[in-house]
Write a protein that holds these residues in place. Sequence first.
Motif, PDB file in Angstrom:
ATOM      1  N   GLU A  13      44.625  45.836  58.057  1.00 41.27           N
ATOM      2  CA  GLU A  13      43.298  45.587  57.494  1.00 41.27           C
ATOM      3  C   GLU A  13      43.266  45.899  55.997  1.00 41.27           C
ATOM      4  N   LEU A  14      43.903  47.006  55.615  1.00 40.37           N
ATOM      5  CA  LEU A  14      43.929  47.409  54.209  1.00 40.37           C
ATOM      6  C   LEU A  14      44.685  46.377  53.373  1.00 40.37           C
ATOM      7  N   LEU A  19      44.537  42.107  49.333  1.00 35.98           N
ATOM      8  CA  LEU A  19      44.974  40.784  48.900  1.00 35.98           C
ATOM      9  C   LEU A  19      43.803  39.821  48.692  1.00 35.98           C
ATOM     10  N   SER A  20      42.671  40.096  49.320  1.00 34.30           N
ATOM     11  CA  SER A  20      41.551  39.158  49.255  1.00 34.30           C
ATOM     12  C   SER A  20      40.438  39.573  48.290  1.00 34.30           C
ATOM     13  N   THR A  21      40.568  40.725  47.652  1.00 27.66           N
ATOM     14  CA  THR A  21      39.520  41.162  46.723  1.00 27.66           C
ATOM     15  C   THR A  21      40.118  41.427  45.348  1.00 27.66           C
ATOM     16  N   GLY A  24      39.168  46.562  41.808  1.00 26.97           N
ATOM     17  CA  GLY A  24      37.866  47.197  41.647  1.00 26.97           C
ATOM     18  C   GLY A  24      36.849  46.745  42.675  1.00 26.97           C
ATOM     19  N   GLY A  25      37.140  45.690  43.427  1.00 24.38           N
ATOM     20  CA  GLY A  25      36.215  45.186  44.434  1.00 24.38           C
ATOM     21  C   GLY A  25      36.482  45.816  45.783  1.00 24.38           C
ATOM     22  N   GLY A  26      35.456  45.922  46.595  1.00 24.66           N
ATOM     23  CA  GLY A  26      35.607  46.446  47.953  1.00 24.66           C
ATOM     24  C   GLY A  26      36.028  47.890  48.022  1.00 24.66           C
ATOM     25  N   SER A  27      35.690  48.677  47.006  1.00 20.24           N
ATOM     26  CA  SER A  27      36.208  50.044  46.927  1.00 20.24           C
ATOM     27  C   SER A  27      35.774  50.930  48.089  1.00 20.24           C
ATOM     28  N   VAL A  58      52.447  51.165  41.454  1.00 21.81           N
ATOM     29  CA  VAL A  58      51.035  51.340  41.771  1.00 21.81           C
ATOM     30  C   VAL A  58      50.295  50.072  41.365  1.00 21.81           C
ATOM     31  N   SER A  59      49.684  49.430  42.341  1.00 22.01           N
ATOM     32  CA  SER A  59      48.978  48.193  42.030  1.00 22.01           C
ATOM     33  C   SER A  59      47.463  48.397  41.984  1.00 22.01           C
ATOM     34  N   ARG A  60      46.988  49.505  42.505  1.00 21.39           N
ATOM     35  CA  ARG A  60      45.557  49.823  42.473  1.00 21.39           C
ATOM     36  C   ARG A  60      45.394  51.309  42.196  1.00 21.39           C
TER      37      ARG A  60
END
Length: 67
Positions: A13-14, A19-21, A24-27, A58-60
């Motif tokens: 799910e993570l 991949l779909s947001t 900074g979105g869906g935090s 680190v991608s996020r």
Amino acid sequence: MVATKRATAPKDELLSLLLSTPPGGGSSAVNELVLRLERSNPTSEPTSSPLLNGVWEVSRGGLPPHP
């Protein structure tokens, strides 16, 4: 087999959410899934585990991007 599906569900799910947001979105959803994933981790004291050694990208991060 049910326990394995339950343990991998937060990871799947993570990954799907990340991949779909945009960054900074869906935090809040990301934070909830990270907490669920942490609870399913079978490694005791994972930050002290030799499994943590390696090269990481680190991608996020925890902060939203600046406007």
